[in-house]
Design a protein around this motif. Structure first.
Motif, PDB file in Angstrom:
ATOM      1  N   ARG A 150      35.676  -7.906  -9.145  1.00 38.95           N
ATOM      2  CA  ARG A 150      34.733  -8.861  -8.829  1.00 38.95           C
ATOM      3  C   ARG A 150      35.164 -10.118  -9.897  1.00 38.95           C
ATOM      4  NH1 ARG A 150      29.010  -6.325  -8.589  1.00 38.95           N
ATOM      5  NH2 ARG A 150      28.313  -8.550  -7.882  1.00 38.95           N
ATOM      6  N   ARG A 151      34.777 -11.315  -9.239  1.00 35.79           N
ATOM      7  CA  ARG A 151      34.901 -12.481 -10.156  1.00 35.79           C
ATOM      8  C   ARG A 151      33.680 -12.685 -10.997  1.00 35.79           C
ATOM      9  NH1 ARG A 151      36.032 -18.583  -8.052  1.00 35.79           N
ATOM     10  NH2 ARG A 151      36.226 -19.729  -9.772  1.00 35.79           N
ATOM     11  N   ARG A 152      33.942 -12.805 -12.322  1.00 36.01           N
ATOM     12  CA  ARG A 152      33.089 -12.968 -13.410  1.00 36.01           C
ATOM     13  C   ARG A 152      33.453 -14.132 -14.437  1.00 36.01           C
ATOM     14  NH1 ARG A 152      29.359  -8.807 -13.773  1.00 36.01           N
ATOM     15  NH2 ARG A 152      28.274 -10.295 -15.370  1.00 36.01           N
ATOM     16  N   SER A 174      38.683 -11.250 -13.018  1.00 35.26           N
ATOM     17  CA  SER A 174      38.479 -10.457 -12.105  1.00 35.26           C
ATOM     18  C   SER A 174      38.242  -8.971 -12.839  1.00 35.26           C
ATOM     19  CB  SER A 174      39.541 -10.138 -10.875  1.00 35.26           C
ATOM     20  OG  SER A 174      39.156  -9.307 -10.315  1.00 35.26           O
ATOM     21  N   TRP A 175      36.882  -8.395 -12.836  1.00 29.52           N
ATOM     22  CA  TRP A 175      36.258  -7.120 -13.214  1.00 29.52           C
ATOM     23  C   TRP A 175      36.111  -6.351 -12.199  1.00 29.52           C
ATOM     24  CZ3 TRP A 175      35.575  -6.798 -18.793  1.00 29.52           C
ATOM     25  CH2 TRP A 175      35.191  -5.571 -19.170  1.00 29.52           C
ATOM     26  N   ARG A 176      37.185  -5.252 -12.075  1.00 29.83           N
ATOM     27  CA  ARG A 176      37.004  -4.239 -10.988  1.00 29.83           C
ATOM     28  C   ARG A 176      36.977  -4.938  -9.386  1.00 29.83           C
ATOM     29  NH1 ARG A 176      36.985   1.099 -12.992  1.00 29.83           N
ATOM     30  NH2 ARG A 176      35.874   1.189 -15.211  1.00 29.83           N
TER      31      ARG A 176
END
Length: 254
Positions: A169-171, A165-167
């Motif tokens: 958002r799932r990446r 989870s980057w900020r």
């Protein structure tokens, strides 16, 4: 902790020989209008890793003048060379033990550079090296092996991908035995946590050290599609350069 497209050896570059067979290196880079970013290239990394980090830095909005430093480069990793730089980047590589063996003599130089206002970026092994056991002791905490952490979503040292989870958002990013980061009690107030793994451990963050900043990431936002192909994986639909740029922007803040 090895990482990058291992099968492709890129040129070491930068070596000039005198008639006596001695290596001559320019003691300092020529000044330019662009901020200077130094990327380590040498025995504490693997072919392809420094080049991927350099490409990420060059593609950022900062317009860095990117130079390699290392034992076989035009520029040595030294206090004088670091003094002229805005940022020093430590790419991925082999094992932490081997990497630190090659770089422990530069520990105080790198710490002083950051403490005086410089920026440090560590990718995978470079993230491990930002820790203290062993490492440069740049973090208000330390690092450990993500695959050995409780409820880790990856349990192999092989090249793979990891969800995070980057900020918020799932990446998905390229991953090869990267670290997670932990902070001492109370240190989170001065840390910008950019990404977490599925088990909640820190995958990417930026912290302060003196007048400087330290940015670290366990996975590889700098990975290009050939990394996936060389590892026998399908190239990700969306690579992580935008996340790498976010890391660079955050570490370069005043």
């Amino acid at each position: 902790m090895a990482s990058g497209p291992f099968g492709r050896l890129l040129g070491a570059g930068g070596r000039a020989l005198t008639g006596q067979g001695l290596t001559v290196r320019s003691p300092l880079p020529e000044p330019t209008e662009s901020p200077l970013a130094l990327v380590y290239r040498g025995p504490a990394t693997l072919p392809g890793c420094p080049e991927a980090v350099a490409a990420l830095l060059k593609s950022s909005r900062w317009g860095f003048d990117v130079r390699y430093v290392g034992p076989d480069e035009d520029l040595p990793l030294s206090r004088r060379v670091l003094a002229g730089a805005a940022l020093y980047a430590q790419p991925g590589g082999g094992s932490l033990k081997r990497g630190y063996r090659h770089l422990k003599g530069h520990r105080d130089e790198i710490r002083q550079f950051v403490h005086s206002g410089g920026r440090y970026l560590g990718f995978c092994l470079g993230g491990y090296l930002a820790g203290a056991t062993p490492g440069f002791a740049l973090l208000p905490g330390d690092t450990d092996q993500y695959i050995a952490s409780f409820a880790a979503s990856v349990d192999s040292e092989k090249n793979t991908v990891v969800q995070l989870s980057w900020r918020g958002r799932r990446r998905t990013l390229f991953f090869q035995d990267g670290p997670y980061f932990w902070l001492r009690a109370g240190a989170d107030a001065d840390a910008d946590i950019l990404a977490t793994y599925p088990n909640g451990t820190i995958a990417a963050m930026v912290t302060r050290l003196g007048a400087g900043r330290v940015g670290v990431v366990g996975p590889h936002p700098e990975a290009t599609d050939d990394w996936f192909i060389d590892a026998g994986m399908r190239a990700a639909d969306r690579l992580g350069a935008d996340l790498g740029h976010d890391l660079i922007e955050t570490v370069m803040r005043p």
